[in-house]
Structure formats: C-alpha cells, structure tokens
Design a protein around this motif. Structure first.
Motif, PDB file in Angstrom:
ATOM      1  N   ASN A  35       0.878  -1.313   0.135  1.00  0.00           N
ATOM      2  CA  ASN A  35      -0.142  -0.123   0.095  1.00  0.00           C
ATOM      3  C   ASN A  35       0.702   1.050   0.115  1.00  0.00           C
ATOM      4  O   ASN A  35       0.490   2.337  -0.780  1.00  0.00           O
ATOM      5  CB  ASN A  35      -0.892  -0.044   1.086  1.00  0.00           C
ATOM      6  N   GLU A  36       2.100   1.262   0.678  1.00  0.00           N
ATOM      7  CA  GLU A  36       2.817   2.353   0.767  1.00  0.00           C
ATOM      8  C   GLU A  36       3.562   2.599  -0.698  1.00  0.00           C
ATOM      9  O   GLU A  36       3.559   3.761  -1.189  1.00  0.00           O
ATOM     10  CB  GLU A  36       4.100   2.235   1.681  1.00  0.00           C
ATOM     11  N   ARG A  37       3.769   1.558  -1.452  1.00  0.00           N
ATOM     12  CA  ARG A  37       4.409   1.718  -2.793  1.00  0.00           C
ATOM     13  C   ARG A  37       3.441   2.244  -3.550  1.00  0.00           C
ATOM     14  O   ARG A  37       3.704   3.190  -4.591  1.00  0.00           O
ATOM     15  CB  ARG A  37       4.811   0.097  -3.273  1.00  0.00           C
ATOM     16  N   VAL A  38       2.007   1.843  -3.612  1.00  0.00           N
ATOM     17  CA  VAL A  38       1.148   2.216  -4.246  1.00  0.00           C
ATOM     18  C   VAL A  38       0.742   3.676  -4.184  1.00  0.00           C
ATOM     19  O   VAL A  38       0.538   4.322  -5.016  1.00  0.00           O
ATOM     20  CB  VAL A  38      -0.085   1.426  -4.330  1.00  0.00           C
ATOM     21  N   GLN A  39       0.676   4.161  -2.950  1.00  0.00           N
ATOM     22  CA  GLN A  39       0.593   5.621  -2.388  1.00  0.00           C
ATOM     23  C   GLN A  39       1.574   6.320  -2.980  1.00  0.00           C
ATOM     24  O   GLN A  39       1.468   7.528  -3.762  1.00  0.00           O
ATOM     25  CB  GLN A  39       0.409   5.614  -1.080  1.00  0.00           C
ATOM     26  N   ALA A  40       2.732   5.946  -2.873  1.00  0.00           N
ATOM     27  CA  ALA A  40       3.956   6.718  -3.381  1.00  0.00           C
ATOM     28  C   ALA A  40       3.774   6.970  -5.086  1.00  0.00           C
ATOM     29  O   ALA A  40       4.396   7.693  -5.402  1.00  0.00           O
ATOM     30  CB  ALA A  40       5.276   5.883  -3.034  1.00  0.00           C
TER      31      ALA A  40
END
Length: 185
Positions: A119-124
């Motif tokens: 999720n952090e990667r997608v948000q980034a």
C-alpha cells in the motif's frame, strides 16, 4: 364347462382368506405351546407315562432370570486403557491445534505487514506526476529502463531515473547504478 363356471366371487375369496388366517393362527398357537412347555425328561426307573406334568411353579423356576443384566452393556476389561489412550490422543491434537493457531496468527501478521508495504508503494506511485505513473509501476514490477522508456514514451534518462528512485527506496542500491548507467550510454 367354461371359465365362468370356475370363477370365484368376492364372497368365496373372503371365505378363503378367513380360512387361511384361522389355519395360520392355529399353527402359531401350537408352536407357542411347544415353546412354553419344557419337555419332561423321564427318569430311567419310571415309565414315560408315569411322569407328571410340571406345575406352574416348576415352569416359573425353569425360567429363572439370568444373573447378567441384559439392559446394560457388559464391563469389558481394558476400557480404562483405551480411554487413557484416547485422552492422550485428544490432548496431543489440542496441543497441535494451538501450535497451528499460533503459526496462523504469525502468518496473518506477516501478511498485514506485506500488504502495508504494498500500500505504501502504491501510494508513493500515486503521488508521482501522472505521466510517470506507468513508469513507476513498471519499475516496481522490475522492468529495465529501456523497456520503460519504450513503452511509456519517456526519455531513457527519465526512465533510468525512475528505476534508480525505486531501487533506492527499496534499499537495494548496490552503488553500481551510476556505473551501469554509464555503460549503457
């Protein structure tokens, strides 16, 4: 003589059925009397005609209640050992189940952590300019800079920059990125 002369009516059929039932009841009564009356055993000294018929008390004494209670199951030796073995097996299965529950809980935690990282990667990737969104996703998937530049329509230097950013963020920077970029040019 015709078949109509031999035909039976319902009255004759009913009388035949009643006669068969009376015969059947008679056979059953005779068989029941044989079961109830024990055969007297004549003694060798007395003639067969001199043996008296047994009285009601003698018949009742002949049918004594057996000492075993038929309505309860018999006590078999070894029940305690079987029960102890089954109890041990149940205890072992419970221990195994609790161990599996612990493993499942740890796997759930690992899965939650992994989902959080994704999720952090997608948000980034969503915070990047829209033109570079596809390039970021391809870099996350592990494509090289040449493929990213070709498919996304960006300059090769920009594609190399996106790949370098992804590698640095993941902590997989080997220090060879600059050298590899120079060799490619």
């Amino acid at each position: 003589m015709t078949l109509d002369d031999l035909a039976l009516g319902w009255r004759e059929a009913l009388l035949g059925v009643v006669a068969l039932l009376v015969l059947y009841v008679g056979v059953v009564v005779v068989r029941l009397r044989r079961l109830r009356a024990p055969d007297p055993v004549p003694s060798p000294e007395a003639p067969a005609a001199a043996v008296p018929a047994p009285s009601g008390e003698q018949l009742a004494a002949a049918y004594v209640e057996p000492p075993f209670p038929w309505n309860e199951p018999p006590d078999t030796p070894g029940d305690d050992s079987r029960l102890a073995a089954l109890d041990g097996e149940v205890l072992a299965l419970r221990n195994e189940l609790s161990a599996l529950r612990g493993e499942l809980a740890s796997l759930r935690e690992e899965l939650r952590d992994e989902v959080a990282r994704v999720n952090e990667r997608v948000q980034a990737a969503q915070h990047v300019a829209p033109i570079y969104g596809d390039a970021m996703q391809m870099a996350l998937a592990g494509h090289d800079a040449a493929t990213i530049a070709e498919r996304c329509g960006v300059a090769r230097a920009e594609a190399e920059l996106v790949v370098a950013l992804i590698r640095n963020r993941d902590g997989s920077d080997d220090g060879d990125d600059a050298g590899s970029m120079m060799k490619e040019r």
